[in-house]
Design an enzyme around this catalytic site. Sequence first.
Site, mmCIF file in Angstrom:
data_model
loop_
_atom_site.group_PDB
_atom_site.id
_atom_site.type_symbol
_atom_site.label_atom_id
_atom_site.label_comp_id
_atom_site.label_asym_id
_atom_site.label_seq_id
_atom_site.Cartn_x
_atom_site.Cartn_y
_atom_site.Cartn_z
ATOM 1 N N ALA A 164 30.507 -27.429 -89.594
ATOM 2 C CA ALA A 164 29.045 -27.307 -89.663
ATOM 3 C C ALA A 164 28.415 -27.530 -88.292
ATOM 4 O O ALA A 164 27.507 -26.789 -87.878
ATOM 5 C CB ALA A 164 28.481 -28.310 -90.670
ATOM 6 N N GLY A 205 31.133 -32.718 -85.006
ATOM 7 C CA GLY A 205 31.890 -31.576 -84.499
ATOM 8 C C GLY A 205 32.849 -31.018 -85.534
ATOM 9 O O GLY A 205 33.948 -30.575 -85.213
ATOM 10 N N GLU A 249 38.628 -23.779 -96.431
ATOM 11 C CA GLU A 249 39.469 -22.731 -95.852
ATOM 12 C C GLU A 249 39.123 -21.344 -96.366
ATOM 13 O O GLU A 249 39.801 -20.383 -96.045
ATOM 14 C CB GLU A 249 40.937 -23.026 -96.175
ATOM 15 C CG GLU A 249 41.384 -24.372 -95.654
ATOM 16 C CD GLU A 249 42.853 -24.658 -95.927
ATOM 17 O OE1 GLU A 249 43.388 -24.156 -96.932
ATOM 18 O OE2 GLU A 249 43.456 -25.381 -95.123
ATOM 19 N N LYS A 272 39.754 -11.947 -97.282
ATOM 20 C CA LYS A 272 39.515 -12.382 -98.668
ATOM 21 C C LYS A 272 38.549 -11.390 -99.319
ATOM 22 O O LYS A 272 37.436 -11.197 -98.826
ATOM 23 C CB LYS A 272 38.898 -13.786 -98.639
ATOM 24 C CG LYS A 272 38.388 -14.273 -99.979
ATOM 25 C CD LYS A 272 37.805 -15.675 -99.883
ATOM 26 C CE LYS A 272 37.087 -16.057 -101.154
ATOM 27 N NZ LYS A 272 36.389 -17.353 -101.026
ATOM 28 N N THR A 279 31.190 -21.801 -100.936
ATOM 29 C CA THR A 279 29.861 -21.446 -100.440
ATOM 30 C C THR A 279 29.328 -22.379 -99.347
ATOM 31 O O THR A 279 28.230 -22.161 -98.847
ATOM 32 C CB THR A 279 28.849 -21.498 -101.610
ATOM 33 O OG1 THR A 279 29.086 -22.702 -102.343
ATOM 34 C CG2 THR A 279 28.986 -20.308 -102.515
#
Length: 496
Positions: free
Chosen positions: A17, A14, A51, A80, A346
């Site tokens: 991902a 959890g 983050e 961003k 990434t």
Amino acid sequence: MSENAPPHIVVLGGGSAGWITACLLHHRWGDRGGNVTVVESPEIGIIGVGEGSTPQLKAMFDHLGIAEAEWMAACDATYKLGIRFTGWSERPGFESYFHPFPGPVDLHTEPAFTHNCMLARRGFKVPAHPDDWFLATKLADAGLGAKAEANFPFAPSYGYHFDAFKLGAFLRDWAVARGVDHRSLKVEKVELSSETEVAALLCEGGERIEGDLFVDCSGFRAMIAGDALGGKFTSFGENLFNDRAVVVPTDKVNEFKPQTEAIAMKAGWRWHIPLTSRTGNGYVYSSKYISDEDAAAELLASVGLQDGDAEPRFLKMKVGRMAESWRGNCLAAGLAQGFVEPLEATALHIVIATALEFAEAFEAGGFTSKHRADFNSNIGKRYDGIRDYIVAHYRFNQRSDTQYWLDNAANQNLSGGLKAMTTAWFTHQDIAAANQQNYSIQAYSSASWHCLFAGYGTFPPEAKMQPLPEQINVADREEIAAMLSACAGNFLPVEI
Ligand SMILES: Cc1cc2nc3c(=O)[nH]c(=O)nc-3n(C[C@H](O)[C@H](O)[C@H](O)COP(=O)(O)OP(=O)(O)OC[C@H]3O[C@@H](n4cnc5c(N)ncnc54)[C@H](O)[C@@H]3O)c2cc1C
């Protein structure tokens, strides 16, 4: 999906991902009878870093129909527009550069940039620093937001910064409200029905959880794909030296710029990520070149903290990837699947791509091998392409202050693709064509490759640079700067 009925999916983990995969697969198949169970152990917890994102996270929220107003405030998120690299090159004039997320305005300016880069690569003195040619760079430098006024239709593409714990919690609540089953249980054993097939997860207290498809999002341990199924792991350790990180938060910044900063350090680099509630800082380093204690001290000093002001958190990184992300009835996603290193942020990008591409392949071929093999090959190429681009940051660094940077610059463990890109740059070939030739899945665009090489000032030595002969045209930096400034006038500052 005609022939292949949605599988009953069990996700182990959890973290970001696990919840991203659960949300995407439930969204895809939930109304066709596919059900998803997420099993996680609060006792083990999540890694709680990660983050920064690429624009793929925006695409995911758009795909799920989740508005920014709904999730950004809940996750302390900010915009961003790219990454500013500082201190990776000592070449005068190239101490810092910005790697922007590309947008529609840049289609008009990028050819001018690549033209000047080609002239500079040939040894002519022309302006070819990446910061002069992209709208996102101008916006980030000026502290302007990602959103343009309604009458300006050319917004840049953008990603986000966010609190990793809060993102996971937001996605969990969103998924559970739509019918995803959430079980707080520690898995003790994976029961196999064959060498490549999982039958069930055996949990503490004796519960047995069955499924058709098991998604391993158990973090670096890779409890199903690695431990139980023995999936082959390909390490990137020879290409990339960094294997540790130390993180420490600081107060929220007053002067906000919508960018991640990646600042070179003695044995690695540190990130500076502005959230609405705090600033995220982390030093990614190689344990071969610096001790944990020295890395923590260097990080604390660089963010203005004294020893004892904050408790640094240390993390080990397993850098590499599973040879196959999908084996039998197990799909690995997130850290269980692989990790390059966080320089270009990434990891979640690949998680999202994995879930969406897996769904396509499964719909086309179910558990048969043809689509699975294509899927695995494509995901592998994606990882390797990202690895190469990140390796290039280290290989072409222009620092000489520590052995770490000297050894990185001397590293000969480069893939064939990266060697070819390097040759293409130094022999004045077309980088877009080389990118196409060497990477069937282009993890990074030609603009990104130009930003990297030009951002470090990877041109002939200053003493050998020649004035440009009059008959050769040079792109006019002033004209483009004026155009970009006019565009930037349509954006407002972001308050956080
Ligand atoms: C230093 C660092 C910086 C990073 N920065 C970025 C970034 O900027 N951008 C980005 O996209 N990514 C970044 N990443 C990667 C990012 O942190 C991860 O991709 C992301 O958090 C997903 O992690 P995960 O869900 O795979 O694993 P985890 O967060 O580790 O979650 C694992 C889950 O599995 C569960 N689990 C494990 N074993 C069991 C068991 N036996 N029983 C039950 N449950 C179990 C745990 O409880 C947990 O819920 C960074 C990673 C590192 C190390």
